[in-house]
Design an enzyme around this catalytic site. Sequence first.
Site, PDB file in Angstrom:
ATOM      1  N   SER A  15      33.873  54.697 -46.301  1.00  0.00           N
ATOM      2  CA  SER A  15      35.122  55.395 -45.962  1.00  0.00           C
ATOM      3  C   SER A  15      34.835  56.884 -45.805  1.00  0.00           C
ATOM      4  O   SER A  15      34.509  57.575 -46.780  1.00  0.00           O
ATOM      5  CB  SER A  15      36.162  55.167 -47.063  1.00  0.00           C
ATOM      6  OG  SER A  15      37.332  55.904 -46.764  1.00  0.00           O
ATOM      7  N   HIS A  40      35.037  52.886 -42.242  1.00  0.00           N
ATOM      8  CA  HIS A  40      36.471  52.822 -42.530  1.00  0.00           C
ATOM      9  C   HIS A  40      37.025  54.239 -42.339  1.00  0.00           C
ATOM     10  O   HIS A  40      36.509  55.194 -42.930  1.00  0.00           O
ATOM     11  CB  HIS A  40      36.661  52.340 -43.971  1.00  0.00           C
ATOM     12  CG  HIS A  40      38.074  52.214 -44.413  1.00  0.00           C
ATOM     13  ND1 HIS A  40      38.832  51.074 -44.213  1.00  0.00           N
ATOM     14  CD2 HIS A  40      38.885  53.081 -45.068  1.00  0.00           C
ATOM     15  CE1 HIS A  40      40.033  51.243 -44.730  1.00  0.00           C
ATOM     16  NE2 HIS A  40      40.096  52.465 -45.256  1.00  0.00           N
ATOM     17  N   ASP A  42      40.290  56.663 -42.459  1.00  0.00           N
ATOM     18  CA  ASP A  42      41.634  56.820 -43.018  1.00  0.00           C
ATOM     19  C   ASP A  42      42.434  57.847 -42.231  1.00  0.00           C
ATOM     20  O   ASP A  42      42.086  59.027 -42.208  1.00  0.00           O
ATOM     21  CB  ASP A  42      41.536  57.295 -44.476  1.00  0.00           C
ATOM     22  CG  ASP A  42      41.030  56.208 -45.396  1.00  0.00           C
ATOM     23  OD1 ASP A  42      41.573  55.089 -45.331  1.00  0.00           O
ATOM     24  OD2 ASP A  42      40.096  56.471 -46.177  1.00  0.00           O
ATOM     25  N   MET A  44      45.980  59.707 -42.097  1.00  0.00           N
ATOM     26  CA  MET A  44      47.131  60.002 -42.973  1.00  0.00           C
ATOM     27  C   MET A  44      48.022  61.046 -42.319  1.00  0.00           C
ATOM     28  O   MET A  44      47.512  61.956 -41.658  1.00  0.00           O
ATOM     29  CB  MET A  44      46.643  60.560 -44.309  1.00  0.00           C
ATOM     30  CG  MET A  44      45.694  59.649 -45.059  1.00  0.00           C
ATOM     31  SD  MET A  44      45.177  60.446 -46.602  1.00  0.00           S
ATOM     32  CE  MET A  44      44.047  59.204 -47.222  1.00  0.00           C
ATOM     33  N   HIS A  73      42.410  52.747 -40.759  1.00  0.00           N
ATOM     34  CA  HIS A  73      43.444  52.420 -41.749  1.00  0.00           C
ATOM     35  C   HIS A  73      44.561  53.446 -41.603  1.00  0.00           C
ATOM     36  O   HIS A  73      44.393  54.604 -41.985  1.00  0.00           O
ATOM     37  CB  HIS A  73      42.795  52.458 -43.153  1.00  0.00           C
ATOM     38  CG  HIS A  73      43.756  52.292 -44.281  1.00  0.00           C
ATOM     39  ND1 HIS A  73      43.414  52.598 -45.589  1.00  0.00           N
ATOM     40  CD2 HIS A  73      45.035  51.834 -44.329  1.00  0.00           C
ATOM     41  CE1 HIS A  73      44.449  52.349 -46.366  1.00  0.00           C
ATOM     42  NE2 HIS A  73      45.444  51.898 -45.632  1.00  0.00           N
ATOM     43  N   MET A  75      47.652  55.153 -42.629  1.00  0.00           N
ATOM     44  CA  MET A  75      48.602  55.450 -43.700  1.00  0.00           C
ATOM     45  C   MET A  75      49.610  56.426 -43.123  1.00  0.00           C
ATOM     46  O   MET A  75      49.656  57.608 -43.494  1.00  0.00           O
ATOM     47  CB  MET A  75      47.858  56.041 -44.912  1.00  0.00           C
ATOM     48  CG  MET A  75      47.091  54.999 -45.700  1.00  0.00           C
ATOM     49  SD  MET A  75      45.793  55.705 -46.716  1.00  0.00           S
ATOM     50  CE  MET A  75      44.511  55.822 -45.473  1.00  0.00           C
ATOM     51  N   MET A 144      45.141  47.036 -51.075  1.00  0.00           N
ATOM     52  CA  MET A 144      44.883  48.363 -51.660  1.00  0.00           C
ATOM     53  C   MET A 144      44.738  48.238 -53.177  1.00  0.00           C
ATOM     54  O   MET A 144      45.606  47.677 -53.851  1.00  0.00           O
ATOM     55  CB  MET A 144      46.030  49.337 -51.337  1.00  0.00           C
ATOM     56  CG  MET A 144      46.080  49.806 -49.887  1.00  0.00           C
ATOM     57  SD  MET A 144      44.529  50.498 -49.255  1.00  0.00           S
ATOM     58  CE  MET A 144      44.291  51.904 -50.356  1.00  0.00           C
ATOM     59  N   ASP A 179      40.231  48.232 -50.873  1.00  0.00           N
ATOM     60  CA  ASP A 179      40.033  49.661 -50.653  1.00  0.00           C
ATOM     61  C   ASP A 179      40.607  50.442 -51.828  1.00  0.00           C
ATOM     62  O   ASP A 179      41.799  50.346 -52.119  1.00  0.00           O
ATOM     63  CB  ASP A 179      40.761  50.035 -49.352  1.00  0.00           C
ATOM     64  CG  ASP A 179      40.652  51.487 -48.966  1.00  0.00           C
ATOM     65  OD1 ASP A 179      39.848  52.224 -49.553  1.00  0.00           O
ATOM     66  OD2 ASP A 179      41.391  51.887 -48.033  1.00  0.00           O
TER      67      ASP A 179
HETATM   68  C1  DX5 Z   1      42.630  55.925 -50.081  1.00  0.00           C
HETATM   69  C2  DX5 Z   1      41.902  55.533 -48.839  1.00  0.00           C
HETATM   70  C3  DX5 Z   1      40.542  55.032 -49.116  1.00  0.00           C
HETATM   71  C4  DX5 Z   1      39.628  56.042 -49.774  1.00  0.00           C
HETATM   72  C5  DX5 Z   1      38.887  55.292 -50.843  1.00  0.00           C
HETATM   73  O1  DX5 Z   1      43.945  56.170 -49.795  1.00  0.00           O
HETATM   74  O2  DX5 Z   1      42.599  54.549 -48.116  1.00  0.00           O
HETATM   75  O3  DX5 Z   1      39.908  54.466 -47.972  1.00  0.00           O
HETATM   76  O4  DX5 Z   1      38.699  56.647 -48.928  1.00  0.00           O
HETATM   77  O5  DX5 Z   1      38.185  56.196 -51.603  1.00  0.00           O
HETATM   78  P1  DX5 Z   1      37.453  55.786 -52.951  1.00  0.00           P
HETATM   79  O6  DX5 Z   1      36.427  54.749 -52.583  1.00  0.00           O
HETATM   80  O7  DX5 Z   1      36.841  57.068 -53.402  1.00  0.00           O
HETATM   81  O8  DX5 Z   1      38.495  55.266 -53.879  1.00  0.00           O
HETATM   82 ZN    ZN Z   2      41.478  53.397 -46.538  1.00  0.00          ZN
END
Ligand code: DX5
Ligand code: ZN
Length: 223
Positions: A15, A40, A42, A44, A73, A75, A144, A179
């Site tokens: 990620s 992966h 993210d 946001m 992903h 969010m 999650m 995740d």
């Molecule tokens: C959190 C993200 C994850 C994040 C995980 O909201 O969706 O993908 O990068 O990070 P770690 O592995 O540090 O928990």
């Molecule tokens: Zn994620």
Amino acid sequence: MNDPRKSSGQLIAASILSADFAKLGAEIEEVRAGGADFLHIDVMDGHFVPNISLGPPVIESIRPVTDMFFDAHLMISEPLRYAPAIVKAGAQSVTFQVETVDDPAQAAREIRKLGCGVAITLNPATAVEKVFPALDFVDFVLVMSVVPGFGGQKFMPQVLPKVRELKKRLRPEQRIEMDGGIHADTIAQARDAGVDWFVVGSGIFDQPDRAGAIAELRRKITS
Ligand code: DX5
Ligand code: ZN
């Protein structure tokens, strides 16, 4: 490109939220060479989650520097509005949060029309039944294991029963991804519950030896 959907094995996704964005291309190459199976990414929006990360311009910038599969992903509060730009920028798969749509099955079908892979995900506080209507239309379900928004949070083992519930309902070719908070000391719990794909941010990027961290995670999965 290695498409994780074509693999039946257990895979590790790096990620990039925890990467050093000043040298993102080099960070990606390091984890690819170090054995990560796919990336992966993210996205946001500062609205669905209290953090802002990156969007289509960054995905577009990193697309030419690697042949890794991009698992985006989202969010964000309006996944259907932004999914086309995410796919156009270079993502091979789009995951939306069930909490952000009125009709999860319809949302999955809409995203599929973009020509990408599709997945649904749910927050730790969301009942697993909420994703059931969409299961026929997704490639995988992301469970999650932290409240989304930030890297480096503590793994929440109380979500593991969701994996078992989902396994009973998925077709053999559908996968379960997890995740949040996955490290060398938590990954075996996820594996035992039936997780196929493990998303790891800080457990890779915050480690001085990324290849060593990935190898250690893989050892924990297979031991
Ligand atoms: C959190 C993200 C994850 C994040 C995980 O909201 O969706 O993908 O990068 O990070 P770690 O592995 O540090 O928990
Ligand atoms: Zn994620």
